[in-house]
Scaffold this active site. Structure first.
Site, PDB file in Angstrom:
ATOM      1  N   SER A 198     -22.762  72.459 -11.108  1.00 12.55           N
ATOM      2  CA  SER A 198     -21.334  72.771 -10.975  1.00 12.55           C
ATOM      3  C   SER A 198     -20.980  73.518  -9.709  1.00 12.55           C
ATOM      4  CB  SER A 198     -20.839  73.590 -12.164  1.00 12.55           C
ATOM      5  OG  SER A 198     -20.669  72.752 -13.224  1.00 12.55           O
TER       6      SER A 198
ATOM      7  N   ASP B  55     -17.141  73.147 -17.086  1.00 10.10           N
ATOM      8  CA  ASP B  55     -17.659  73.789 -15.874  1.00 10.10           C
ATOM      9  C   ASP B  55     -16.703  74.873 -15.380  1.00 10.10           C
ATOM     10  OD1 ASP B  55     -19.409  71.747 -16.269  1.00 10.10           O
ATOM     11  OD2 ASP B  55     -18.779  70.560 -14.538  1.00 10.10           O
TER      12      ASP B  55
ATOM     13  N   GLU C 257     -23.721  68.258 -24.376  1.00  8.40           N
ATOM     14  CA  GLU C 257     -23.493  67.463 -23.154  1.00  8.40           C
ATOM     15  C   GLU C 257     -22.623  66.257 -23.453  1.00  8.40           C
ATOM     16  OE1 GLU C 257     -23.771  68.732 -20.051  1.00  8.40           O
ATOM     17  OE2 GLU C 257     -25.864  69.100 -20.564  1.00  8.40           O
ATOM     18  N   HIS C 258     -21.684  66.025 -22.537  1.00  9.32           N
ATOM     19  CA  HIS C 258     -20.738  64.906 -22.663  1.00  9.32           C
ATOM     20  C   HIS C 258     -19.931  65.003 -23.962  1.00  9.32           C
ATOM     21  CE1 HIS C 258     -21.609  62.490 -19.097  1.00  9.32           C
ATOM     22  NE2 HIS C 258     -22.842  62.932 -19.217  1.00  9.32           N
TER      23      HIS C 258
ATOM     24  N   GLY D 243     -24.520  69.671  -5.169  1.00  8.31           N
ATOM     25  CA  GLY D 243     -24.773  68.306  -5.639  1.00  8.31           C
ATOM     26  C   GLY D 243     -25.945  68.205  -6.597  1.00  8.31           C
TER      27      GLY D 243
ATOM     28  N   ARG E   7     -23.121  76.831 -13.112  1.00  7.97           N
ATOM     29  CA  ARG E   7     -23.505  76.984 -14.517  1.00  7.97           C
ATOM     30  C   ARG E   7     -24.683  76.074 -14.854  1.00  7.97           C
ATOM     31  NH1 ARG E   7     -23.942  72.290 -15.059  1.00  7.97           N
ATOM     32  NH2 ARG E   7     -22.346  70.722 -15.429  1.00  7.97           N
TER      33      ARG E   7
ATOM     34  N   GLY F  97     -25.923  69.148  -9.839  1.00  4.38           N
ATOM     35  CA  GLY F  97     -25.545  69.139 -11.254  1.00  4.38           C
ATOM     36  C   GLY F  97     -25.417  70.537 -11.832  1.00  4.38           C
TER      37      GLY F  97
HETATM   38  C1  GLA Z   1     -19.974  67.078 -15.786  1.00  2.28           C
HETATM   39  C2  GLA Z   1     -18.508  67.376 -16.093  1.00  2.28           C
HETATM   40  C3  GLA Z   1     -18.370  68.233 -17.349  1.00  2.28           C
HETATM   41  C4  GLA Z   1     -19.160  67.642 -18.525  1.00  2.28           C
HETATM   42  C5  GLA Z   1     -20.579  67.302 -18.086  1.00  2.28           C
HETATM   43  C6  GLA Z   1     -21.350  66.584 -19.167  1.00  2.28           C
HETATM   44  O1  GLA Z   1     -20.624  68.253 -15.430  1.00  2.28           O
HETATM   45  O2  GLA Z   1     -17.915  68.060 -15.023  1.00  2.28           O
HETATM   46  O3  GLA Z   1     -17.024  68.385 -17.690  1.00  2.28           O
HETATM   47  O4  GLA Z   1     -18.502  66.532 -19.061  1.00  2.28           O
HETATM   48  O5  GLA Z   1     -20.603  66.494 -16.917  1.00  2.28           O
HETATM   49  O6  GLA Z   1     -21.528  67.410 -20.256  1.00  2.28           O
END
Ligand code: GLA
Length: 403
Positions: A142, A189, A44-45, A138, A38, A140
């Site tokens: 997912s 994710d 985010e966060h 790796g 994804r 970012g």
């Molecule tokens: C990672 C985590 C998600 C989310 C993001 C930040 O990808 O797996 O659950 O917290 O960081 O948005």
């Protein structure tokens, strides 16, 4: 150097998985499943803070081809790379515990939780499987959620037992990541990997786990989503994530709230003597609001608004949540100063990984060239040559694949 990076196609990874299966197990696979990576457009966060997130599923997937065995063992080979661990392992389905190699923990964790959930402990048939992927590992995007959800889909297909909802599926995979991989991730994710839909972004209410499919780019030929993989992953990416979670919880307590959904910007006044916690909470509160606004903007096809919210999101992640890094900042700055770019931001957990940019299709080559030039100036040519760029359309979630 060509502008957009060429990744293996779906057909190529399917062919690779099938031929490897034949080589190792001497027969043809009986079933195949896949699940996508994804990119998060905004939010985010905030998934672990009862917020809203707005990701889309990628066309890139992790794919498994598999067949039943007569015993209760799993024999699994991975082409997913990204590590120098053994690629082929065998384990008993009667005794699933985390261990080495690390990549197998996602597989074992999902099988473990799936069989507990459906009272299938000790009853699952053994299987042989080969994993292949075109999700950059790796980076970012997912790749781990894609492995988890593809595994879960395979378990449903092979056992003939279906879970009741996508919510349940996402929770099972998230728990696998928590307990078997030791990563206290949120739910975003896994949810997008199962519930993604072609031509739609997914608005996820992370408190109720309700989802809303928002049409995105389905009839816009002019706009595209461009992902830039910085190729860097700073050490901090592992350790800072749990720290951020803790800080968010501490801030919530000090604001005397049960949930971030009840917190408003005024609530931040309770954090005046805790400047770090104040910044963390301010990010969560403002990012949740931005994400709701972004979903409204997409519904109205107001892409200029969407773009400016993406820019604000990056600033907040950089200054308040402090999860960006120099590489991501340089890439975002380079992009947003190009004409034709509506918005750009870091995406995912941070400290490296990817940026996501919304831009006019006819400016893609120019924007990529500018991002490379600025990256060369700030770092060096070798680092800039390692940048990868992917143009992506919102795609479908986990599914069975015809062999
Ligand atoms: C990672 C985590 C998600 C989310 C993001 C930040 O990808 O797996 O659950 O917290 O960081 O948005």
């Amino acid at each position: 150097m060509s502008a957009v990076t060429k990744l293996d196609t779906f057909d190529e990874i399917l062919a690779l998985a099938k031929s490897t299966y034949h080589e190792i197990f001497g027969t043809d696979p009986e079933v195949a499943c896949c699940a996508p990576g994804r990119v998060n457009l905004i939010g985010e966060h905030v998934d672990y803070n009862d917020g809203f997130v707005l990701p889309m599923a990628l066309p890139m997937v992790t794919l498994i081809v598999a067949g039943q065995r007569k015993d209760t063992k799993a024999s699994v080979f991975t082409h997913c790379g990204g590590c120098d661990e053994p690629k082929h392992i065998e384990f008993s389905l009667l005794d699933l515990k985390p261990g080495l190699p690390k990549w197998a923990n996602y597989v074992k964790g999902v099988i473990h939780n799936f069989s507990e959930e459906l009272n299938l402990v000790g009853k699952l048939p053994g299987f042989n499987a080969v994993y292949a992927t075109n999700v950059p590992v790796g980076g970012g995007l997912s790749s781990s959620a894609a492995v988890e959800m593809a595994t879960l889909t395979l378990m449903e297909e092979m056992s003939g037992k279906k879970l009741e909802s996508n919510k349940k599926r996402a929770l099972i995979c998230q728990a696998a990541e928590h307990k078997f991989a030791g990563m206290p991730c949120g739910i975003m994710d896994q949810m997008i990997s199962v519930a993604g839909q072609n031509d739609h972004a997914l608005l996820l209410d992370c408190r109720s786990l309700e989802i809303f499919q928002i049409p995105f780019l389905n009839n816009s030929k002019d706009l595209v989503v461009l992902i830039c993989n910085s190729g860097v992953r700073h050490e901090l990416s592992q350790s800072e994530y749990p720290t951020r979670r803790k800080q968010c919880n501490e801030a919530l307590k000090l604001m005397d709230k049960q949930s971030y959904r009840d917190a408003k910007e005024e609530s931040l006044s309770a954090l005046q003597s805790e400047p770090v916690l104040l910044r963390r909470a301010r990010h969560v509160i403002t990012e949740t609001k931005r994400t709701q606004d972004a979903a409204e903007a997409l519904k109205l096809q107001d892409f200029a608004k969407m773009g400016s919210l993406m820019k604000e999101s990056h600033t907040s992640l950089r200054d308040d949540f402090e999860v960006s890094c120099r590489e991501l900042d340089v890439l975002v700055d380079a992009a947003i100063n190009c004409s034709g770019v509506l918005g750009s931001r870091m995406t995912g957990g941070g400290f490296g990984g990817c940026t996501v940019t919304l831009l006019q299709r006819d400016t893609v080559d120019y924007v990529i060239a500018t991002m490379r030039t600025n990256f060369t100036k700030e770092f060096n040519k070798e680092a800039a040559d390692r940048l990868e760029f992917y143009m992506c359309v919102p795609s479908n979630g986990a599914r069975r694949v015809d062999l």
